[in-house]
Design a protein around this motif. Structure first.
Motif, PDB file in Angstrom:
ATOM      1  N   ARG A 194       1.055  -1.032  -0.313  1.00  0.00           N
ATOM      2  CA  ARG A 194      -0.472   0.273  -0.063  1.00  0.00           C
ATOM      3  C   ARG A 194       0.869   1.371   0.057  1.00  0.00           C
ATOM      4  NH1 ARG A 194      -4.697  -2.117  -1.199  1.00  0.00           N
ATOM      5  NH2 ARG A 194      -5.404  -3.597  -0.090  1.00  0.00           N
ATOM      6  N   LEU A 195      -0.054   2.391  -0.230  1.00  0.00           N
ATOM      7  CA  LEU A 195       1.118   3.236  -0.649  1.00  0.00           C
ATOM      8  C   LEU A 195       1.182   3.944   1.128  1.00  0.00           C
ATOM      9  CD1 LEU A 195       2.401   5.770  -2.797  1.00  0.00           C
ATOM     10  CD2 LEU A 195       0.195   6.656  -2.344  1.00  0.00           C
ATOM     11  N   PRO A 196       2.328   5.235   1.199  1.00  0.00           N
ATOM     12  CA  PRO A 196       2.170   5.415   2.610  1.00  0.00           C
ATOM     13  C   PRO A 196       1.639   6.237   2.793  1.00  0.00           C
ATOM     14  CG  PRO A 196       4.071   4.614   1.862  1.00  0.00           C
ATOM     15  CD  PRO A 196       2.967   4.063   0.674  1.00  0.00           C
ATOM     16  N   PRO A 197       0.888   5.989   3.847  1.00  0.00           N
ATOM     17  CA  PRO A 197      -0.086   7.518   4.347  1.00  0.00           C
ATOM     18  C   PRO A 197       0.796   8.930   4.310  1.00  0.00           C
ATOM     19  CG  PRO A 197      -0.181   6.019   5.955  1.00  0.00           C
ATOM     20  CD  PRO A 197       1.063   5.785   5.332  1.00  0.00           C
TER      21      PRO A 197
ATOM     22  N   GLY B 110      -7.331   3.988  11.411  1.00  0.00           N
ATOM     23  CA  GLY B 110      -6.686   2.938  11.904  1.00  0.00           C
ATOM     24  C   GLY B 110      -6.347   1.717  11.121  1.00  0.00           C
ATOM     25  N   GLU B 111      -6.732   2.104  10.492  1.00  0.00           N
ATOM     26  CA  GLU B 111      -6.084   0.722   8.946  1.00  0.00           C
ATOM     27  C   GLU B 111      -4.197   0.818   9.432  1.00  0.00           C
ATOM     28  OE1 GLU B 111      -5.072  -0.650   4.714  1.00  0.00           O
ATOM     29  OE2 GLU B 111      -7.800   0.157   5.436  1.00  0.00           O
ATOM     30  N   VAL B 112      -3.927  -0.209   9.860  1.00  0.00           N
ATOM     31  CA  VAL B 112      -1.784   0.010   9.772  1.00  0.00           C
ATOM     32  C   VAL B 112      -1.873  -0.358   8.775  1.00  0.00           C
ATOM     33  CG1 VAL B 112      -0.257  -1.604  10.942  1.00  0.00           C
ATOM     34  CG2 VAL B 112      -2.595  -1.345  11.981  1.00  0.00           C
ATOM     35  N   TRP B 113      -0.236   0.644   8.375  1.00  0.00           N
ATOM     36  CA  TRP B 113       0.701   0.061   7.486  1.00  0.00           C
ATOM     37  C   TRP B 113       1.240  -0.842   7.284  1.00  0.00           C
ATOM     38  CZ3 TRP B 113       5.394   2.553   6.120  1.00  0.00           C
ATOM     39  CH2 TRP B 113       5.447   1.962   4.864  1.00  0.00           C
TER      40      TRP B 113
ATOM     41  N   ARG C 224      10.673  -3.304   5.137  1.00  0.00           N
ATOM     42  CA  ARG C 224      11.012  -4.253   6.835  1.00  0.00           C
ATOM     43  C   ARG C 224       9.891  -5.171   6.693  1.00  0.00           C
ATOM     44  NH1 ARG C 224      12.844   1.014  10.263  1.00  0.00           N
ATOM     45  NH2 ARG C 224      14.140   1.783   9.001  1.00  0.00           N
ATOM     46  N   VAL C 225      10.751  -6.721   6.513  1.00  0.00           N
ATOM     47  CA  VAL C 225       9.334  -7.620   5.818  1.00  0.00           C
ATOM     48  C   VAL C 225      10.074  -8.521   7.057  1.00  0.00           C
ATOM     49  CG1 VAL C 225       8.272  -9.191   5.183  1.00  0.00           C
ATOM     50  CG2 VAL C 225       8.655  -7.379   4.435  1.00  0.00           C
TER      51      VAL C 225
END
Length: 361
Positions: free
Chosen positions: A267-270, A309-312, A317-318
């Motif tokens: 996902r695109l970072p916030p 509240g959705e966690v990115w 860094r997996v």
């Protein structure tokens, strides 16, 4: 009445793989209804259009040296022999330089040329484009890729920036011959809204192309992309790797094995949504002011921010456990693939050479 040539120039990651495969599957039916999708000697329109685009752009990758030579001139000859309307499609055309665009337009000048550009919001486009670059052999982390895009320093930016692309490709065309197909956020009631929009752009009745494609070029997850990026770094093959490796890594490993896993999406970072929204507004303003034909809704070009509240999850860094699962799946399938190939000896020799080089470090 002049022949109409619909020149679909991308952008990358806007459903182009699906489009090209569906055109290929339905080529015979389309021909009976007066729509030609030019093919080469092998009968594969998608490969023929790819090679023609490479030849036009003076590039040579994705095959043996010289495999694209003469393909653009062959394309032009097939266009000029066609009856009715013609569709040419490849995403790498989007980033063409002005001299290459001028050549394409001059070569097709005897026809009524329409430029078709498919565009997707950057909230979805940028993660997909980064994954595609990793499939092609890049090693850069997501953060660096995004920074380069924001600075306008990558081919992807040049190919995805709607005003830039269409100002160049549409410079000598009336606005009604420039068509922007927006990629919908929702697939529609039957899951084919994007295909229906392409049909309108190419003046195709959907009933002429009943065969559907399963090639949707699905996205990789964060662990799968991270694994592939590290493999690129370990093998040191570069972006334009030789066909044997390209087939194994991109076609088999990435697009068959890794995409089939249940995965955490990229996902695109916030903090990058401000840039995506700014560019969306600039695109929408340009489209409305230019008078070009819009097929779909310009609001599709606006990214949708994640729910509160959705966690990115950072794909740079997996956790090792996630990567290990992807790696074991990859190892199992690649072992089976190597064992079943008729040319396994050649591949094995190259693998041994790579292992020796790593051992000698």
């Amino acid at each position: 009445m002049s022949r109409v040539v619909h020149l679909h120039i991308g952008a990358p990651k806007t459903g182009t793989t699906y489009l090209q495969d569906r055109l290929l599957l339905n080529a015979s039916s389309l021909t009976r209804h007066g729509v030609t999708v030019p093919v080469g000697r092998g009968g594969r329109s998608d490969l023929f259009h790819f090679r023609a685009a490479l030849d036009l752009l003076d590039q040579d990758w994705g095959g043996s040296p010289g495999h694209a030579n003469g393909a653009w001139d062959a394309m032009v000859k097939r266009v000029n022999r066609a009856d009715g309307n013609v569709v040419i499609s490849h995403e790498i055309l989007a980033g063409a330089k002005p001299d290459k665009i001028a050549k394409a337009m001059n070569d097709l000048a005897g026809n009524e040329v329409h430029v078709v550009y498919s565009a997707r919001d950057l909230g979805r486009q940028l993660p997909a484009a980064w994954q595609e670059s990793i499939k092609q052999g890049r090693k850069w982390p997501f953060k660096r890729f995004l920074t380069k895009v924001e600075r306008g320093q990558t081919w992807f930016f040049n190919a995805m920036d709607l005003p830039r692309v269409l100002s160049q490709w549409g410079a000598k065309l009336p606005p009604e011959r420039v068509h922007v197909v927006t990629v919908p956020h929702d697939r529609g009631p039957n899951g084919d809204e994007l295909w229906l929009r392409f049909c309108r752009a190419f003046s195709i009745d959907p009933a002429w192309a009943p065969l559907d494609s399963e090639r949707d070029n699905r996205s990789l997850g964060i662990a799968e992309t991270s694994l592939l990026r590290k493999l690129n770094r370990r093998l040191e093959l570069g972006v334009w790797r030789e066909p044997a490796y390209d087939n194994l890594i991109r076609e088999v490993l990435a697009q068959e094995v890794l995409v089939s896993r249940a995965a955490i999406p990229v996902r695109l970072p916030p903090e990058r949504f401000d840039f995506a929204e700014e560019r969306a507004q600039a695109w929408i303003d340009w489209v409305k002011g230019s008078g070009v034909d819009v097929i779909g809704d310009v609001e599709d070009l606006r990214p949708r921010r994640p729910a509160e509240g959705e966690v990115w999850r950072n794909p740079d860094r997996v956790r090792a456990k996630l990567e290990l699962g992807a790696a074991l799946d990859a190892l199992a399938v690649m072992t089976q693939e190597a064992a079943s190939r008729a040319a396994a000896d050649t591949v094995s020799d190259k693998v041994r050479q790579t292992v020796r080089r790593l051992r000698d470090r």
